[in-house]
Motif scaffolding. Structure first.
Motif, PDB file in Angstrom:
ATOM      1  N   GLY A  18      36.850  33.000  49.339  1.00 12.20           N
ATOM      2  CA  GLY A  18      35.527  33.389  49.935  1.00 12.20           C
ATOM      3  C   GLY A  18      35.872  35.113  50.358  1.00 12.20           C
ATOM      4  O   GLY A  18      34.620  35.871  50.100  1.00 12.20           O
ATOM      5  N   LEU A  19      36.814  35.428  50.689  1.00 13.88           N
ATOM      6  CA  LEU A  19      36.950  36.715  50.906  1.00 13.88           C
ATOM      7  C   LEU A  19      37.264  37.573  49.856  1.00 13.88           C
ATOM      8  O   LEU A  19      36.546  38.633  49.580  1.00 13.88           O
ATOM      9  CB  LEU A  19      38.316  37.080  51.702  1.00 13.88           C
ATOM     10  N   ARG A  20      37.725  37.089  48.734  1.00 14.19           N
ATOM     11  CA  ARG A  20      37.925  37.862  47.520  1.00 14.19           C
ATOM     12  C   ARG A  20      36.396  37.910  46.927  1.00 14.19           C
ATOM     13  O   ARG A  20      36.049  38.915  46.416  1.00 14.19           O
ATOM     14  CB  ARG A  20      38.661  37.074  46.179  1.00 14.19           C
ATOM     15  N   ALA A  22      33.761  38.437  48.472  1.00 19.06           N
ATOM     16  CA  ALA A  22      33.172  39.596  49.303  1.00 19.06           C
ATOM     17  C   ALA A  22      33.899  40.785  49.191  1.00 19.06           C
ATOM     18  O   ALA A  22      33.428  41.712  49.921  1.00 19.06           O
ATOM     19  CB  ALA A  22      33.383  38.875  50.766  1.00 19.06           C
ATOM     20  N   GLY A  23      34.788  41.114  48.104  1.00 21.39           N
ATOM     21  CA  GLY A  23      35.343  42.170  48.285  1.00 21.39           C
ATOM     22  C   GLY A  23      36.461  42.519  49.193  1.00 21.39           C
ATOM     23  O   GLY A  23      36.858  43.814  49.157  1.00 21.39           O
ATOM     24  N   ILE A  24      37.016  41.463  49.900  1.00 19.37           N
ATOM     25  CA  ILE A  24      37.903  41.800  50.829  1.00 19.37           C
ATOM     26  C   ILE A  24      39.343  41.329  50.312  1.00 19.37           C
ATOM     27  O   ILE A  24      39.645  40.220  49.665  1.00 19.37           O
ATOM     28  CB  ILE A  24      37.722  40.917  52.021  1.00 19.37           C
ATOM     29  N   GLU A  25      40.272  42.493  50.368  1.00 19.98           N
ATOM     30  CA  GLU A  25      41.627  42.084  49.968  1.00 19.98           C
ATOM     31  C   GLU A  25      42.401  40.996  50.811  1.00 19.98           C
ATOM     32  O   GLU A  25      42.375  40.982  51.942  1.00 19.98           O
ATOM     33  CB  GLU A  25      42.659  43.192  49.882  1.00 19.98           C
ATOM     34  N   ALA A  26      42.722  40.115  49.911  1.00 18.61           N
ATOM     35  CA  ALA A  26      43.781  38.800  50.645  1.00 18.61           C
ATOM     36  C   ALA A  26      44.753  38.401  50.120  1.00 18.61           C
ATOM     37  O   ALA A  26      44.798  38.080  48.790  1.00 18.61           O
ATOM     38  CB  ALA A  26      42.585  37.648  50.802  1.00 18.61           C
ATOM     39  N   LEU A  58      33.313  29.411  46.965  1.00 20.55           N
ATOM     40  CA  LEU A  58      33.702  29.601  45.591  1.00 20.55           C
ATOM     41  C   LEU A  58      32.449  30.370  44.821  1.00 20.55           C
ATOM     42  O   LEU A  58      31.538  30.643  45.401  1.00 20.55           O
ATOM     43  CB  LEU A  58      33.710  28.184  44.742  1.00 20.55           C
ATOM     44  N   PRO A  59      33.058  31.266  43.703  1.00 19.32           N
ATOM     45  CA  PRO A  59      32.029  31.871  42.878  1.00 19.32           C
ATOM     46  C   PRO A  59      30.844  30.988  42.441  1.00 19.32           C
ATOM     47  O   PRO A  59      31.043  29.837  42.190  1.00 19.32           O
ATOM     48  CB  PRO A  59      32.985  32.469  41.915  1.00 19.32           C
ATOM     49  N   ALA A  60      29.635  31.423  42.462  1.00 20.08           N
ATOM     50  CA  ALA A  60      28.356  30.320  42.078  1.00 20.08           C
ATOM     51  C   ALA A  60      28.536  30.112  40.510  1.00 20.08           C
ATOM     52  O   ALA A  60      28.001  28.974  40.342  1.00 20.08           O
ATOM     53  CB  ALA A  60      27.365  31.433  42.230  1.00 20.08           C
ATOM     54  N   LEU A 108      40.564  26.038  43.404  1.00 22.50           N
ATOM     55  CA  LEU A 108      40.637  27.203  44.689  1.00 22.50           C
ATOM     56  C   LEU A 108      41.907  28.093  44.140  1.00 22.50           C
ATOM     57  O   LEU A 108      41.837  29.236  44.653  1.00 22.50           O
ATOM     58  CB  LEU A 108      40.880  26.450  45.813  1.00 22.50           C
ATOM     59  N   LEU A 109      42.868  27.759  43.404  1.00 24.28           N
ATOM     60  CA  LEU A 109      43.957  28.551  43.279  1.00 24.28           C
ATOM     61  C   LEU A 109      43.540  29.695  42.038  1.00 24.28           C
ATOM     62  O   LEU A 109      44.353  30.737  41.942  1.00 24.28           O
ATOM     63  CB  LEU A 109      45.219  27.853  42.767  1.00 24.28           C
ATOM     64  N   THR A 110      42.546  29.425  41.242  1.00 26.92           N
ATOM     65  CA  THR A 110      42.063  30.202  40.123  1.00 26.92           C
ATOM     66  C   THR A 110      41.998  31.657  40.651  1.00 26.92           C
ATOM     67  O   THR A 110      40.903  31.943  41.476  1.00 26.92           O
ATOM     68  CB  THR A 110      40.971  29.426  39.513  1.00 26.92           C
ATOM     69  N   GLY A 111      42.428  32.581  39.941  1.00 27.32           N
ATOM     70  CA  GLY A 111      42.384  34.079  40.147  1.00 27.32           C
ATOM     71  C   GLY A 111      43.057  34.523  41.182  1.00 27.32           C
ATOM     72  O   GLY A 111      43.091  35.565  41.504  1.00 27.32           O
ATOM     73  N   LEU A 112      43.898  33.503  42.072  1.00 28.78           N
ATOM     74  CA  LEU A 112      44.469  34.187  43.349  1.00 28.78           C
ATOM     75  C   LEU A 112      46.021  34.300  42.898  1.00 28.78           C
ATOM     76  O   LEU A 112      46.367  33.707  42.125  1.00 28.78           O
ATOM     77  CB  LEU A 112      44.299  33.220  44.213  1.00 28.78           C
ATOM     78  N   THR A 113      46.401  35.319  43.461  1.00 28.97           N
ATOM     79  CA  THR A 113      48.090  35.562  43.587  1.00 28.97           C
ATOM     80  C   THR A 113      48.551  35.056  44.995  1.00 28.97           C
ATOM     81  O   THR A 113      48.210  35.328  45.927  1.00 28.97           O
ATOM     82  CB  THR A 113      48.446  37.211  43.340  1.00 28.97           C
TER      83      THR A 113
END
Length: 385
Positions: A18-20, A22-26, A58-60, A108-113
């Motif tokens: 959700g933060l990602r 919104a453009g917030i670094e997480a 999640l992204p739409a 939910l893990l997709t695209g996250l480090t």
């Protein structure tokens, strides 16, 4: 704004997504040595609030995929004897959306480090109001270059479960309570052989001092195929339909010695319906385990600051309430919305976090209370104080 999230469970990952968006670094930190170090693939039921929280985090573009890998839940919640005869009812039938935890976690893990093998040992609130996490084997003083593990964050979120290391620093008076109840959980492929068990799904099978709970997971489309068709940037596990089973043991059962999880269940099923025994016999032994039921009740609020808690770290519920994942996802979505407002300059960060905590404490305490109210129906000797 930068947010450090401790724990890569459903709540922490939903917040990060959700933060990602919104453009917030997480940054997400997980103490396990690998992202799949532990099996986390059991079925769970999401209520409308929990399911909407996932969608909103999640992204739409992934919403069609999410809709394709779930199923509608509808169960009469009967009480059956070991021969599958109806002997009572648990209450009103339960509805909702059924999802596989492992599949949802991979989405939910997709695209996250996620930084694995990072066990939090503490944190420091710095003079400028930011917070710096400390991890085992990572020493900011000797690091040759800044890394996510050593870079201060505007907010540290403890989403690290019942044994939360963040809570151990932030709220020493809040500790887990062991109900004394133990249960064995596992999963078995759903084949035609078990078609006769359909009325037992969502019901309680009452044996001699034990309760067996069954739940079916039927995907609208197998997850791997659904992702390939609807969201090629997502990779989901290649799994099929299955039955999730859980046997709640009497409080004096202790830990079965010299028995596998499956054998511990089968040893209490002498004379039971042959399909029930076959269900346990054909379970995946690597995905069957003995667990304890512990709860965390929100207590006194801690002093306002750049550290907060989410999910089981602050309000762990009994699984008999069916609201643990729902409440964690509700936390993630609520905190996401508040932090988005703070990042946009519409409110102060500490005010946003404080408002989140006020709401979370209220509904989180209620979730724990209602889950404990339902526990005696499955384990009469549970310690609820």
């Amino acid at each position: 704004m930068r947010v450090s999230i401790i724990g890569a469970g459903l709540g922490g990952l939903a917040l990060a997504q959700g933060l990602r968006g919104a453009g917030i670094e997480a940054d997400v930190f997980e103490r396990d040595p690998g992202i799949v170090a532990r099996f986390q693939g059991y079925r769970l039921v999401l209520d409308p609030t929990g399911f909407q929280a996932v969608r909103d985090c999640l992204p739409a573009r992934w919403h069609p995929l999410l809709d394709e890998i779930v199923m509608d839940a509808s169960a009469e919640q009967l009480i059956l004897d070991p021969h599958l005869n109806e002997i009572g009812r648990l209450g009103a039938g339960r509805t909702g959306i059924v999802v596989d935890r492992q599949v949802l976690r991979h989405l939910l893990l997709t695209g996250l480090t996620v930084h694995t093998d990072t066990a939090l040992t503490g944190y420091d609130v710095l003079p400028d109001g930011t917070v710096q996490a400390r991890f085992a084997h990572r020493d900011p003083a000797t690091a040759t270059a800044p890394t996510p593990a050593t870079t201060p964050a505007d907010l540290l979120v403890g989403a690290d479960g019942v044994t939360s290391a963040v809570r151990g620093v932030l709220s020493l008076q809040t500790t887990p309570t062991d109900t004394g109840v133990r249960f064995v959980i596992g999963r078995t492929p759903l084949t035609d052989e078990f078609a006769g068990l359909s009325k037992a799904y969502g019901s309680k099978i009452a044996g001699d001092g034990v309760s067996l709970l069954l739940g079916a997971m039927r995907f609208r489309t197998p997850p791997k195929q659904a992702a390939e068709r609807l969201a090629p940037d997502v990779t989901l596990p290649d799994i099929g339909d299955y039955v999730r089973w859980a046997m709640i043991l009497p409080s004096n059962a202790g830990s079965p010695e010299n028995l596998t999880a499956q054998d511990a269940v089968l040893s209490r099923m002498d004379g039971w319906h042959p399909q029930l025994r076959a269900l346990i016999e054909q379970a995946d032994p690597d995905n069957s385990t003995l667990l304890s039921i512990r709860v965390v009740k929100p207590g006194a609020r801690w002093a306002p600051g750049p550290v907060t808690l989410l999910g089981d770290a602050i309000h762990a519920t009994s699984p008999t309430g069916g609201n643990g994942a729902n409440t964690a996802l509700r936390d993630a979505d609520l905190l996401r919305r508040h932090l988005t407002e703070a990042d946009a300059g519409r409110r102060d960060l500490l005010d946003a976090v404080g408002d989140y905590e006020r709401q979370m404490f209220e509904y989180g305490a209620e979730a724990v209370r209602t889950s404990l109210e339902k526990l005696p129906a499955f384990a009469p000797e549970a310690k609820l104080s």
